[in-house]
Design an enzyme around this catalytic site. Structure first.
Site, PDB file in Angstrom:
ATOM      1  N   SER A 154     -33.560 -27.241   6.127  1.00  0.00           N
ATOM      2  CA  SER A 154     -34.284 -28.214   5.308  1.00  0.00           C
ATOM      3  C   SER A 154     -35.760 -28.114   5.597  1.00  0.00           C
ATOM      4  O   SER A 154     -36.166 -27.735   6.692  1.00  0.00           O
ATOM      5  CB  SER A 154     -33.817 -29.638   5.621  1.00  0.00           C
ATOM      6  OG  SER A 154     -32.455 -29.776   5.349  1.00  0.00           O
TER       7      SER A 154
ATOM      8  N   LYS B 142     -33.354 -22.424  -2.897  1.00  0.00           N
ATOM      9  CA  LYS B 142     -34.099 -23.602  -2.464  1.00  0.00           C
ATOM     10  C   LYS B 142     -33.929 -24.672  -3.526  1.00  0.00           C
ATOM     11  O   LYS B 142     -34.167 -24.426  -4.703  1.00  0.00           O
ATOM     12  CB  LYS B 142     -35.570 -23.265  -2.277  1.00  0.00           C
ATOM     13  CG  LYS B 142     -36.388 -24.443  -1.769  1.00  0.00           C
ATOM     14  CD  LYS B 142     -37.836 -24.078  -1.559  1.00  0.00           C
ATOM     15  CE  LYS B 142     -38.011 -23.510  -0.192  1.00  0.00           C
ATOM     16  NZ  LYS B 142     -39.426 -23.391   0.167  1.00  0.00           N
TER      17      LYS B 142
ATOM     18  N   LEU C 111     -28.665 -23.500   4.976  1.00  0.00           N
ATOM     19  CA  LEU C 111     -29.497 -22.748   5.921  1.00  0.00           C
ATOM     20  C   LEU C 111     -30.511 -23.627   6.637  1.00  0.00           C
ATOM     21  O   LEU C 111     -30.869 -23.358   7.776  1.00  0.00           O
ATOM     22  CB  LEU C 111     -30.236 -21.610   5.199  1.00  0.00           C
ATOM     23  CG  LEU C 111     -29.386 -20.472   4.677  1.00  0.00           C
ATOM     24  CD1 LEU C 111     -30.228 -19.518   3.850  1.00  0.00           C
ATOM     25  CD2 LEU C 111     -28.721 -19.723   5.835  1.00  0.00           C
TER      26      LEU C 111
ATOM     27  N   GLY D 121     -37.268 -29.760   0.312  1.00  0.00           N
ATOM     28  CA  GLY D 121     -35.854 -29.771  -0.035  1.00  0.00           C
ATOM     29  C   GLY D 121     -35.016 -28.964   0.925  1.00  0.00           C
ATOM     30  O   GLY D 121     -35.400 -28.714   2.057  1.00  0.00           O
TER      31      GLY D 121
ATOM     32  N   ASP E 219     -49.525 -22.511   4.064  1.00  0.00           N
ATOM     33  CA  ASP E 219     -48.553 -22.960   5.058  1.00  0.00           C
ATOM     34  C   ASP E 219     -48.031 -21.790   5.892  1.00  0.00           C
ATOM     35  O   ASP E 219     -46.830 -21.678   6.152  1.00  0.00           O
ATOM     36  CB  ASP E 219     -47.394 -23.701   4.381  1.00  0.00           C
ATOM     37  CG  ASP E 219     -46.668 -24.662   5.320  1.00  0.00           C
ATOM     38  OD1 ASP E 219     -47.241 -25.038   6.358  1.00  0.00           O
ATOM     39  OD2 ASP E 219     -45.515 -25.037   5.000  1.00  0.00           O
TER      40      ASP E 219
ATOM     41  N   VAL F  21     -32.329 -25.486   1.688  1.00  0.00           N
ATOM     42  CA  VAL F  21     -32.115 -24.081   1.357  1.00  0.00           C
ATOM     43  C   VAL F  21     -30.670 -23.727   1.694  1.00  0.00           C
ATOM     44  O   VAL F  21     -30.162 -24.088   2.754  1.00  0.00           O
ATOM     45  CB  VAL F  21     -33.085 -23.160   2.127  1.00  0.00           C
ATOM     46  CG1 VAL F  21     -32.848 -21.698   1.750  1.00  0.00           C
ATOM     47  CG2 VAL F  21     -34.533 -23.548   1.870  1.00  0.00           C
TER      48      VAL F  21
END
Length: 162
Positions: A20, A42, A18, A24, A133, A26
């Site tokens: 990055s 993830k 899906l 990492g 975030d 996903v």
């Protein structure tokens, strides 16, 4: 890199990559135990072993919340030095996708999204968690259009996008 068709934790069949992020990759996967359920997995590589515990604590705190405005965390597992987080898959895309798609956004809808996000953040903060975030790519939509906050990977760490 994980490949389509690969089985993780003995029950998740990877469908596709899906995206990055800073921590990492996903992947979209199908849960063989509940075949009608897709999950987002993830994969956190390069995370120091001591930090696994902190990340897992944050995810468990969110799982206990069970808030409709937070992407659900199901569980975690490890393999070698990688930590895998299994979460709700939100197939309605991100707020980033909607902002940059052709056409105008409905002003009333945008206000409603903002109000829901504020209420969700209030609940998250009441649990002692600070996201650190919040940005359009981390705001997701479920298939029924519910707006959700995702990617709590750096919660309570004073990191994130400035």
């Amino acid at each position: 890199m994980i490949s389509a068709g690969e089985k993780l934790d003995g029950k998740y069949v990877v469908d596709r990559h899906l995206g990055s992020g800073g921590f990492g990759d996903v992947y979209l996967a199908t849960d063989e135990a509940i075949p009608s359920r897709n999950v987002a997995i993830k994969v956190l590589g390069g995370v120091e072993e001591g930090n696994h515990e902190n990340l897992i604590w944050e995810m468990q705190a969110l799982a206990r919340m069970n808030h409709p405005g937070v992407v659900a965390f199901y569980h975690h597992f490890t393999d070698d030095d990688r930590l895998f987080l299994v979460m709700e898959y939100c197939d309605g895309g991100s707020l980033h996708d909607r902002i940059y798609s052709p056409g105008e956004l409905d002003e009333e809808q945008v206000f409603e999204w903002g109000l829901r996000l504020c209420r969700t953040l209030d609940s998250v903060h009441a649990e002692g968690i600070v996201h650190h975030d919040i940005k359009p790519p981390n705001i997701l939509f479920s298939d029924d259009g519910t707006i959700k906050i995702g990617d709590f990977g750096i919660a309570n760490r004073n990191l994130g996008t400035r």
